[in-house]
Scaffold this motif. Structure first.
Motif, short mmCIF file in Angstrom:
data_model
loop_
_atom_site.label_atom_id
_atom_site.label_comp_id
_atom_site.label_asym_id
_atom_site.label_seq_id
_atom_site.Cartn_x
_atom_site.Cartn_y
_atom_site.Cartn_z
N UNK A 19 0.83 -1.21 0.00
CA UNK A 19 0.00 0.00 0.00
C UNK A 19 0.86 1.25 0.00
N UNK A 20 1.86 1.29 0.88
CA UNK A 20 2.68 2.48 1.01
C UNK A 20 3.54 2.74 -0.23
N UNK A 21 3.85 1.69 -0.97
CA UNK A 21 4.60 1.87 -2.21
C UNK A 21 3.79 2.63 -3.25
N UNK A 22 2.46 2.55 -3.12
CA UNK A 22 1.56 3.23 -4.07
C UNK A 22 1.09 4.58 -3.52
N UNK A 23 1.20 4.75 -2.21
CA UNK A 23 0.62 5.90 -1.50
C UNK A 23 1.04 7.24 -2.10
N UNK A 24 2.31 7.38 -2.44
CA UNK A 24 2.81 8.66 -2.94
C UNK A 24 2.78 8.77 -4.47
N UNK A 25 2.28 7.77 -5.14
CA UNK A 25 2.20 7.82 -6.59
C UNK A 25 1.10 8.77 -7.05
N UNK A 26 1.30 9.38 -8.19
CA UNK A 26 0.28 10.31 -8.71
C UNK A 26 -0.95 9.56 -9.21
N UNK A 35 -20.98 -1.09 -5.99
CA UNK A 35 -21.72 -0.62 -4.81
C UNK A 35 -21.40 0.83 -4.46
N UNK A 36 -20.73 1.53 -5.40
CA UNK A 36 -20.39 2.95 -5.26
C UNK A 36 -19.32 3.22 -4.20
N UNK A 37 -18.60 2.21 -3.78
CA UNK A 37 -17.47 2.42 -2.88
C UNK A 37 -16.19 2.53 -3.71
N UNK A 38 -15.20 3.28 -3.21
CA UNK A 38 -13.97 3.48 -4.00
C UNK A 38 -13.03 2.29 -3.89
N UNK A 39 -12.22 2.10 -4.91
CA UNK A 39 -11.16 1.10 -4.89
C UNK A 39 -9.98 1.66 -5.67
N UNK A 40 -8.78 1.37 -5.23
CA UNK A 40 -7.57 1.82 -5.89
C UNK A 40 -6.66 0.62 -6.16
N UNK A 41 -5.57 0.88 -6.89
CA UNK A 41 -4.66 -0.24 -7.13
C UNK A 41 -3.95 -0.66 -5.84
N UNK A 42 -3.96 0.20 -4.83
CA UNK A 42 -3.39 -0.19 -3.53
C UNK A 42 -4.27 -1.25 -2.85
N UNK A 43 -5.60 -1.10 -2.92
CA UNK A 43 -6.51 -2.12 -2.39
C UNK A 43 -6.22 -3.47 -3.04
N UNK A 89 -8.81 -1.02 4.76
CA UNK A 89 -9.96 -0.35 5.35
C UNK A 89 -9.65 1.14 5.42
N UNK A 90 -10.53 1.94 4.81
CA UNK A 90 -10.29 3.37 4.78
C UNK A 90 -9.73 3.85 3.45
N UNK A 91 -10.26 3.31 2.36
CA UNK A 91 -9.77 3.71 1.04
C UNK A 91 -9.95 5.21 0.82
N UNK A 92 -11.05 5.77 1.31
CA UNK A 92 -11.25 7.22 1.18
C UNK A 92 -10.17 8.01 1.87
N UNK A 93 -9.69 7.51 3.02
CA UNK A 93 -8.61 8.18 3.73
C UNK A 93 -7.29 8.05 2.97
N UNK A 94 -7.09 6.92 2.31
CA UNK A 94 -5.92 6.73 1.46
C UNK A 94 -5.91 7.75 0.33
N UNK A 95 -7.08 7.92 -0.29
CA UNK A 95 -7.19 8.88 -1.39
C UNK A 95 -6.89 10.31 -0.91
#
Length: 263
Positions: A19-26, A35-43, A89-95
């Motif tokens: 997750x942290x390897x992706x955290x600072x990526x643009x 279900x209208x919940x967010x997902x990223x490549x970190x998830x 858990x907390x994809x919105x916070x990751x974003x």
């Protein structure tokens, strides 16, 4: 159980590293699921680490994850043991880059969580527990047992992004607040005595409560639905939770302080 627990802690930390390897990526490849919940490549990266590791560790135990298709109840109800995962858990916070997101691993036996690991990657902090084995917090500096604490004034763990009125209408009396990100980190703060209660109003899945429930209960707290009934696992076709309440010290009269409601 101890051997499996340590392996799970290691896997959670590996997922956190992914997750942290992706955290600072643009480009985090933010998308909306059906279900209208967010997902990223970190998830998805965290999910890949966890599922591969658990399949190697316990190939005989099925896995249920937020980020993989959920089998029908007809198949799932045959499971006596299974892994229950929320890879992030907390994809919105990751974003939003708040740092308040966590990796969740739970082992469920006979429809009850019996092992829970919650790893906070941005703080390199792990909370973990096993049934009847106590709850613990591990950092680079220490590994200590944790327990709920009763504050002089009710301290409510709340979302940074949710309107306070959403939950305050169900609280009888004055309270202080502790703003945090993900559901599981709020649970951990209750388990270690930094907050007294958390009311989750809104959609969640069983993977949002599995690891938290073990940790909170072993620390002396409890997790209920909004009517003070037990949360169920793998007993319905849907894996969506009802609104739920996490509470700390039993000296509080929770039935008077937190008013039950129906969604």
């Amino acid at each position: 159980m101890v051997e499996i627990l340590e392996a799970c802690i290691s896997l959670a930390q590996q997922a956190g590293d992914a997750i942290m390897a992706i955290y600072q990526q643009d480009d985090i490849e933010l998308q909306q699921k059906s279900d209208d919940t967010p997902v990223t490549k970190a998830d998805l990266a965290a999910n890949a680490v966890l599922t591969a590791g658990l399949k190697k560790l316990t190939p005989e135990i099925p896995i249920m994850s937020e980020e993989t298709p959920i089998p029908a109840l007809k198949e799932r109800k045959q499971w006596q043991r299974y892994w229950l995962l929320d890879p992030m858990d907390g994809t919105g916070e990751f974003v939003l880059k708040s740092g308040d997101f966590a990796v969740n691993i739970a082992l469920v036996e006979n429809n009850k969580p019996v092992l829970g690991v919650i790893y906070w990657p941005s703080k390199n902090t792990t909370y973990y527990a096993t049934k009847d084995g106590g709850a613990y917090k591990r950092t680079e500096q220490y590994n200590k047992k944790i327990s709920v604490i009763k504050h002089n004034k009710l301290t409510l763990a709340v979302s940074r992004r949710q309107q306070l009125d959403t939950v305050s209408q169900y609280v009888n009396g004055d309270f202080d607040t502790l703003p945090l990100g993900s559901c599981s980190l709020k649970a951990c703060h209750i388990a270690e005595g930094k907050a007294d209660a958390f009311l989750r109003i809104g959609p969640t899945g069983e993977w949002d409560t599995g690891a938290s429930q073990v940790i909170v209960e072993e620390a002396g707290g409890a997790l209920f639905d909004a009517e003070f009934n037990e949360i169920t696992y793998n007993q319905r076709e849907t894996t969506e939770n009802p609104d739920f309440i996490i509470v700390g010290h039993s000296d509080w009269d929770w039935h008077k302080m937190l008013l039950p409601h129906k969604r």
